[in-house]
Design an enzyme around this catalytic site. Structure first.
Site, PDB file in Angstrom:
ATOM      1  CG  ASP A  89      -2.334   0.500   0.870  1.00 39.98           C
ATOM      2  OD1 ASP A  89      -2.447   1.387   0.003  1.00 39.98           O
ATOM      3  OD2 ASP A  89      -3.316   0.051   1.499  1.00 39.98           O
ATOM      4  CD  GLU A 102      -0.883   2.247  -8.079  1.00 41.21           C
ATOM      5  OE1 GLU A 102      -1.955   2.804  -8.377  1.00 41.21           O
ATOM      6  OE2 GLU A 102      -0.758   1.021  -8.099  1.00 41.21           O
ATOM      7  CD1 TRP A 103      -4.255   3.523  -2.704  1.00 40.21           C
ATOM      8  CD2 TRP A 103      -3.454   5.537  -2.167  1.00 40.21           C
ATOM      9  NE1 TRP A 103      -3.804   3.450  -1.412  1.00 40.21           N
ATOM     10  CE2 TRP A 103      -3.295   4.681  -1.058  1.00 40.21           C
ATOM     11  CE3 TRP A 103      -3.023   6.862  -2.059  1.00 40.21           C
ATOM     12  CZ2 TRP A 103      -2.727   5.102   0.140  1.00 40.21           C
ATOM     13  CZ3 TRP A 103      -2.457   7.274  -0.865  1.00 40.21           C
ATOM     14  CH2 TRP A 103      -2.317   6.408   0.221  1.00 40.21           C
ATOM     15  N   GLY A 104      -3.671   4.587  -8.049  1.00 41.91           N
ATOM     16  CA  GLY A 104      -3.752   5.241  -9.350  1.00 41.91           C
ATOM     17  C   GLY A 104      -2.899   6.484  -9.481  1.00 41.91           C
ATOM     18  CB  ILE A 105      -0.745   8.334  -7.096  1.00 41.47           C
ATOM     19  CG1 ILE A 105      -1.887   8.774  -6.173  1.00 41.47           C
ATOM     20  CG2 ILE A 105       0.343   9.400  -7.130  1.00 41.47           C
ATOM     21  CD1 ILE A 105      -1.487   8.941  -4.727  1.00 41.47           C
ATOM     22  CG  ASP A 106       3.788   8.920 -11.332  1.00 42.97           C
ATOM     23  OD1 ASP A 106       3.735   9.863 -12.143  1.00 42.97           O
ATOM     24  OD2 ASP A 106       4.791   8.201 -11.185  1.00 42.97           O
ATOM     25  CG  ASP A 111      -9.190   2.425  -0.850  1.00 46.84           C
ATOM     26  OD1 ASP A 111      -8.168   2.339  -1.553  1.00 46.84           O
ATOM     27  OD2 ASP A 111      -9.186   2.263   0.380  1.00 46.84           O
TER      28      ASP A 111
END
Length: 657
Positions: free
Chosen positions: A155, A200-204, A222
């Protein structure tokens, strides 16, 4: 076959054409991983009894034998401090027998042992504090290997050093990629292969870098326990489906099937789309504990073997969004399967049961010898051009199509009836109203006659087509109306084997042909971006539009609109963020057609070229009100002040077919 522009598509930038990225290839996750995770039901409060009970239920309920084998204990399993030697340990109150014993228990059930850690200094869900793996990657990887762990979910909380390690930072000072790379290298150094799930929650825009590090990556924030999360997640999946493949899977997050959150039709939609987009299938419900057992209807959804088969299909190609009808409240996704099959999902977003029709050309087909309606449990044979079925509110018509013919192909023995020298073809599809469809008539034997006569129900004129020098084909341009109710009659001295119809290419109108009003303005893009124009019109809003006079013929016209949207829902994902923007098209002052466009960005929203706002996608919309001669066309965001997005997507151009 219809050209690609008829469907939602993504236009590759000159730099970084989307394709399968260099990937971690250790022989694992050749198909999307399947299993169970504690988080969606138990949050960050797991314990040994919970995990063992649900693991046993995987076996007892027949889920393990279907592929659900990875059992992962999510946040809340460890403690605030490491042991004196610096190694991780478990919370002995919650897991009195310990993690190695838990792993052995799972392995004895022929299940796989999944653990959870974090690339920050603490786990998500802290406080109470649970120590993370940042700066301890090598040691933790050795620990996981010694425990005989089979998978690691990794995470992204408490990870941005430059801002003091906040719980969550959706705009970190640097990419999360190096932290995930450190753990990837540490795992690879062990004498044990483990599935690595990048969270990574879709970051970058991780689709560009995560496949080289792990076996799956989270496409976005999420999933939340609300029906609206399905739409938000699918809009974020659109620009990432092309990156899916063996060993690299877009993770749409854990399932809410069986959590008593969604209706049964909603659960069917949720499960269907996660499956055909090739997301890992991770059950988030309580299967069996001292207080809870999963309901049978939800269990049967999770056990639907054909849907699981689409997810685990050896071809490994994700379905993609093909068309969307926002005001009508439905959309269609489809993709190829092994054995020449196709899977399609027609989603009913409306709050009412109704009939919906799938025009097969919208998914690249004209005919299917067999159409299996999975949730309805019915099968149709010899389906020509269109398929209609009932669907519940928020449900999905999930179809498997076999023995198919590509769109635009009309064999006589399937689509036509003949009398003497006349052959009439029915169920002819037109994507737009136009006089410029190209038809090729294939004759059964060479003809010495020079002419073939063609009559379309779209016109009262007879068109004469000259037979080619070979004597086996005749070609002409013909009119068709938008829709699937056209008929064509061929009069020929020779019998007709088939006809092939291709739609018009249309005429492209770049944004530079439009004038702006209000706040809307034209913006130049970096070289090779904002294709195919190199610029775009931004700030389209309720008082900012793009307007052009476009010559055309009368009728209903299909527009292929090139747009850009990288308005990613991070903070707003917990509320009503949808990853979409509202676009309207008005023709000659008529009621505008409204469409909510999904994300198009395929570069980092933080560090990429144009921050993802230079990446073009194409979406189609059918518009009415066209007349012969000049037409006033307005691209806007009508309704933006009434609960839709304040700004529309950026506008690159459009093609009128």
């Amino acid at each position: 076959m219809l050209p690609k522009i008829f469907y939602l598509s993504l236009l590759p930038a000159a730099l970084g054409h989307p394709h399968l990225q260099p990937r971690l290839d250790n022989g694992l996750a050749r198909t999307p991983q399947m299993g169970w995770n504690t988080y969606n039901h138990y949050s960050c409060s797991p314990n040994e009894t919970i995990v063992r009970s649900n693991a046993q239920a995987l076996v007892d309920l027949g889920l393990a034998s279907l592929g659900y084998r990875y059992v992962t204990t999510d946040c809340g399993w460890t403690v605030a401090d490491r042991l004196s030697d610096g190694s991780l340990t478990w919370n002995e109150t919650l897991f009195p027998k310990g993690f190695p014993a838990l792993g052995k228990y799972l392995h004895d059930l022929d299940l796989l042992f999944g653990v959870y850690q974090d690339s920050g200094i603490k786990l998500c869900g802290s406080p109470p504090d649970n120590v993370g793996s940042l700066y301890h990657e090598d040691q933790d990887a050795r620990t996981f290997a010694s425990w005989e762990v089979d998978s690691l979910k990794y995470d992204n909380c408490y990870s941005d050093a430059a801002t003091g390690y906040p719980n969550v930072n959706y705009e970190p000072s640097t990419s999360p990629q190096p932290r995930f790379a450190n753990m990837s290298r540490a795992l690879a150094a062990q004498n044990r292969s483990m599935v690595f799930q990048v969270c990574e929650w879709g970051i970058d825009f991780p689709a560009r870098w995560a496949p080289a590090l792990g076996h799956s990556w989270r496409i976005g924030n999420d999933i939340i326990p609300h029906w609206r999360a399905i739409y938000r997640t699918l809009n974020q999946a659109v620009p990432q489906t092309s990156f899916a493949g063996p060993g690299q899977w877009p993770d749409l997050d854990m399932l809410f099937v069986g959590n008593d959150i969604l209706s049964i039709p909603e659960e069917q939609t949720h499960f269907s789309l996660w499956a055909i987009l090739k997301s890992p299938l991770t059950i988030g419900a309580a299967l069996k504990d001292d207080n809870t057992s999963i309901n049978d209807e939800s269990l049967q959804i999770l056990k639907q073997e054909e849907v699981i088969g689409y997810n685990q299909d050896s071809l490994g190609v994700s379905a993609s969004l093909r068309r969307r009808w926002t005001e009508e409240g439905y959309e269609v996704w489809s993709g190829p399967l092994s054995g020449g099959r196709t899977v399609a999902a027609l989603i009913n977003w409306k709050d009412e049961a109704r009939e919906l029709t799938l025009d097969l050309p919208d998914i690249g087909l004209q005919f299917a010898g067999t159409v299996k309606n999975i949730w309805d449990g019915t099968t149709a044979q010899n389906v020509k051009t269109s398929y209609t079925a009932k669907v519940q509110s928020h449900g999905t018509i999930l179809l498997e199509l076999q023995d198919t013919t590509a769109s635009g192909q009309y064999p006589t023995d399937t689509f036509a009836t003949s009398t003497d020298s006349s052959t009439t073809f029915e169920s002819i599809y037109g994507v737009t109203t136009s006089f410029r469809y190209n038809i090729t008539v294939k004759l059964s034997e060479a003809s010495s006659s020079g002419d073939v006569n063609i009559q379309s129900t779209a016109s009262n004129k007879t068109i004469t087509a000259q037979v080619s020098a070979s004597g086996t084909e005749a070609s002409a341009q013909i009119p068709l109306l938008a829709g699937s109710s056209n008929s064509i009659t061929i009069v020929s001295p020779q019998s007709v084997d088939a006809i092939t119809i291709t739609p018009p290419n249309g005429t492209y109108f770049p944004n530079t042909a439009f004038t702006t009003t209000g706040d809307a303005d034209t913006v130049s893009c970096g070289a090779g971006y904002c294709q195919p124009v190199g610029s775009k019109i931004g700030n389209i809003s309720t008082n900012g539009t793009a307007r052009a006079v476009i010559p055309a013929t009368a009728g209903t016209k299909y527009l292929a609109i090139d747009y850009i949207n990288n308005d990613v829902a991070f903070d707003s994902a917990w509320d009503w963020g949808s990853n979409s923007r509202n676009l309207t098209v008005s023709v000659n002052g008529n009621k505008p057609v409204r469409i909510e466009v999904p994300l198009s960005g395929q570069h980092s929203e933080l560090f990429g070229p144009g921050k993802g706002w230079w990446d073009t996608a194409t979406i189609g919309v059918l518009t009415e009100g066209w007349k012969d001669g000049d037409n006033d066309v307005v691209i806007g965001n009508e309704g933006g002040e009434s609960g839709f997005t304040s700004y529309g997507p950026d506008f690159v151009g459009l093609r009128v077919l």
